[in-house]
Design a protein around this motif. Structure first.
Motif, PDB file in Angstrom:
ATOM      1  N   LYS A 166       0.830  -1.201   0.000  1.00  0.00           N
ATOM      2  CA  LYS A 166       0.000   0.000   0.000  1.00  0.00           C
ATOM      3  C   LYS A 166       0.867   1.254   0.000  1.00  0.00           C
ATOM      4  N   LEU A 167       1.969   1.188   0.735  1.00  0.00           N
ATOM      5  CA  LEU A 167       2.895   2.320   0.751  1.00  0.00           C
ATOM      6  C   LEU A 167       3.525   2.503  -0.626  1.00  0.00           C
ATOM      7  N   GLU A 168       3.904   1.409  -1.243  1.00  0.00           N
ATOM      8  CA  GLU A 168       4.503   1.454  -2.575  1.00  0.00           C
ATOM      9  C   GLU A 168       3.526   2.027  -3.601  1.00  0.00           C
ATOM     10  N   GLU A 169       2.248   1.735  -3.427  1.00  0.00           N
ATOM     11  CA  GLU A 169       1.222   2.217  -4.358  1.00  0.00           C
ATOM     12  C   GLU A 169       0.879   3.686  -4.135  1.00  0.00           C
ATOM     13  N   GLY A 170       1.468   4.304  -3.133  1.00  0.00           N
ATOM     14  CA  GLY A 170       1.253   5.727  -2.906  1.00  0.00           C
ATOM     15  C   GLY A 170      -0.012   6.062  -2.153  1.00  0.00           C
ATOM     16  N   LEU A 171      -0.586   5.072  -1.443  1.00  0.00           N
ATOM     17  CA  LEU A 171      -1.795   5.346  -0.677  1.00  0.00           C
ATOM     18  C   LEU A 171      -1.481   6.184   0.564  1.00  0.00           C
ATOM     19  N   ALA A 172      -0.205   6.258   0.920  1.00  0.00           N
ATOM     20  CA  ALA A 172       0.239   7.110   2.021  1.00  0.00           C
ATOM     21  C   ALA A 172       1.706   7.446   1.799  1.00  0.00           C
ATOM     22  N   ASP A 173       2.159   8.484   2.495  1.00  0.00           N
ATOM     23  CA  ASP A 173       3.564   8.890   2.405  1.00  0.00           C
ATOM     24  C   ASP A 173       4.443   8.147   3.404  1.00  0.00           C
ATOM     25  N   ALA A 174       3.825   7.580   4.434  1.00  0.00           N
ATOM     26  CA  ALA A 174       4.578   6.870   5.460  1.00  0.00           C
ATOM     27  C   ALA A 174       3.637   5.956   6.235  1.00  0.00           C
ATOM     28  N   THR A 175       4.207   4.997   6.921  1.00  0.00           N
ATOM     29  CA  THR A 175       3.425   4.110   7.777  1.00  0.00           C
ATOM     30  C   THR A 175       4.326   3.597   8.890  1.00  0.00           C
ATOM     31  N   PHE A 176       3.750   2.795   9.780  1.00  0.00           N
ATOM     32  CA  PHE A 176       4.509   2.190  10.872  1.00  0.00           C
ATOM     33  C   PHE A 176       4.316   0.682  10.856  1.00  0.00           C
ATOM     34  N   LEU A 177       5.355  -0.031  11.239  1.00  0.00           N
ATOM     35  CA  LEU A 177       5.280  -1.460  11.518  1.00  0.00           C
ATOM     36  C   LEU A 177       6.120  -1.720  12.762  1.00  0.00           C
ATOM     37  N   ALA A 178       5.742  -2.730  13.533  1.00  0.00           N
ATOM     38  CA  ALA A 178       6.518  -3.054  14.727  1.00  0.00           C
ATOM     39  C   ALA A 178       7.894  -3.581  14.326  1.00  0.00           C
ATOM     40  N   MET A 179       8.928  -3.054  14.947  1.00  0.00           N
ATOM     41  CA  MET A 179      10.282  -3.515  14.661  1.00  0.00           C
ATOM     42  C   MET A 179      10.447  -4.992  15.004  1.00  0.00           C
ATOM     43  N   ALA A 180       9.726  -5.465  16.004  1.00  0.00           N
ATOM     44  CA  ALA A 180       9.837  -6.876  16.380  1.00  0.00           C
ATOM     45  C   ALA A 180       9.445  -7.782  15.215  1.00  0.00           C
ATOM     46  N   GLY A 181       8.319  -7.476  14.583  1.00  0.00           N
ATOM     47  CA  GLY A 181       7.867  -8.292  13.465  1.00  0.00           C
ATOM     48  C   GLY A 181       8.828  -8.228  12.296  1.00  0.00           C
ATOM     49  N   LEU A 182       9.290  -7.035  11.977  1.00  0.00           N
ATOM     50  CA  LEU A 182      10.233  -6.880  10.869  1.00  0.00           C
ATOM     51  C   LEU A 182      11.532  -7.641  11.151  1.00  0.00           C
ATOM     52  N   THR A 183      12.001  -7.590  12.391  1.00  0.00           N
ATOM     53  CA  THR A 183      13.228  -8.296  12.748  1.00  0.00           C
ATOM     54  C   THR A 183      13.049  -9.799  12.611  1.00  0.00           C
ATOM     55  N   ARG A 184      11.923 -10.319  13.092  1.00  0.00           N
ATOM     56  CA  ARG A 184      11.677 -11.763  13.001  1.00  0.00           C
ATOM     57  C   ARG A 184      11.549 -12.227  11.558  1.00  0.00           C
ATOM     58  N   LEU A 185      11.158 -11.327  10.670  1.00  0.00           N
ATOM     59  CA  LEU A 185      11.049 -11.661   9.248  1.00  0.00           C
ATOM     60  C   LEU A 185      12.330 -11.356   8.483  1.00  0.00           C
ATOM     61  N   GLY A 186      13.370 -10.889   9.199  1.00  0.00           N
ATOM     62  CA  GLY A 186      14.624 -10.556   8.539  1.00  0.00           C
ATOM     63  C   GLY A 186      14.544  -9.300   7.699  1.00  0.00           C
TER      64      GLY A 186
END
Length: 321
Positions: A166-186
């Protein structure tokens, strides 16, 4: 992941989880840990569920019942005996578990911070005036608007891949994701961690909770006890007690985090008004040797401090939220 394989005659357990990539990564972490802790005598069959929350891709959770939407199907299957254990992201779990269930383990907490994602800037402060910020979290919305009231908030829901698309499609200029989830997914490198001083996380963010029935297999309980992390359990206990005292769900912006201050724990909690115009914080400390009961009292005391401070503006911390 561990290289330990299940031995011949290993006891087969049914481990329930949501089917998202992050949930599966967490489930495999626990399954690997069980095999390692038991020397291969326990094996876990991962059983995936599509929860009510997974089916909601556009609207806020508040409009569909709030917390429990990501756990209810697993809760019911565990109660019916169709599962031996369920693995959850702790921040998704209601403050009161179903009768006959309890947390058997809290593995070591991953990075509790929120991660800021944008293709143009590296921080909230750098966003241009009037930029669009995508989130479905009332907490994140209120905290961002408290820092940057000029921003426009648009609803962003879905798993990590969906929100990044959704961010790539330009639906928003920024977003948030939990660092924990991103870290666990590498994928930690795709986001910029937001300092805890700027955005206090959701209670339990970064912690995995493993739930079992009260009649759980003793071998399973023994193995799970080796996965338990004392600091994570302390944080889970204090932060969830804070949330429970406020009757916290997805209906009011609430945040909490237990900080390690060396020889003591310091709990900081926060409640914001919807839209972030008002903000109330409380904090308290206790010894590192504190019992579970004392950590619960700490959480409740910090919550009560906020209730007193905010009672004129937010008189009811219940259903109206």
């Amino acid at each position: 992941m561990t290289d330990i394989q299940p031995k011949s005659g290993a006891k087969r357990l049914r481990l329930g989880t949501r089917g998202s990539p992050l949930a599966l990564a967490q489930a495999h972490q626990i399954a690997d840990g069980l095999r390692a802790a038991s020397g291969g005598m326990l094996d876990a069959e991962i059983v995936t569920f599509t929860t009510t929350g997974d089916k909601l891709t556009t609207e806020r959770l508040i409009n569909s019942g709030g917390k429990g939407l990501f756990t209810r199907e697993l809760d019911d299957a565990l109660t019916r005996g169709e599962l031996d254990l369920a693995v959850h992201s702790l921040k998704d779990v209601p403050t009161v578990l179903p009768p006959g269930q309890f947390f058997a383990a809290f593995p070591e907490r991953e990075d509790p911070r929120d991660g800021f994602l944008s293709h143009t800037v590296k921080s909230i402060q750098e966003l241009p005036e009037g930029a669009k910020l995508g989130t479905a979290s009332l907490r994140r919305e209120a905290q961002v608007l408290s820092l940057r009231p000029d921003l426009q908030v648009v609803t962003f829901r879905g798993n990590v891949a969906t929100r990044m698309r959704k961010l790539e499609e330009g639906l928003a200029d920024a977003t948030f994701l939990a660092m924990a989830g991103l870290t666990r997914l590498g994928m930690a490198d795709v986001a910029t961690p937001v300092p805890l001083e700027d955005m206090l996380p959701a209670a339990g963010q970064g912690i995995i909770g493993v739930v079992v029935r009260e009649d759980a297999d003793p071998d399973l309980l023994d193995a799970l006890s080796t996965l338990n992390h004392a600091q994570s359990r302390a944080a889970a206990t204090a932060e969830r007690a804070f949330l429970e005292k406020l009757d916290g769900s997805c209906r009011t912006p609430i945040a909490a985090h237990l900080f390690d201050n060396g020889d003591e724990w310091r709990l900081v909690g926060e409640v914001l008004s919807p839209g972030g115009a008002a903000r109330w914080r409380g904090d308290g400390v206790c010894s590192k040797e504190a019992s579970e009961a004392q950590l619960v009292l700490l959480g409740r005391a910090v919550a009560q401090e906020i209730i007193f401070a905010a009672k004129e503006a937010l008189p009811v911390f219940g259903d109206e939220r």
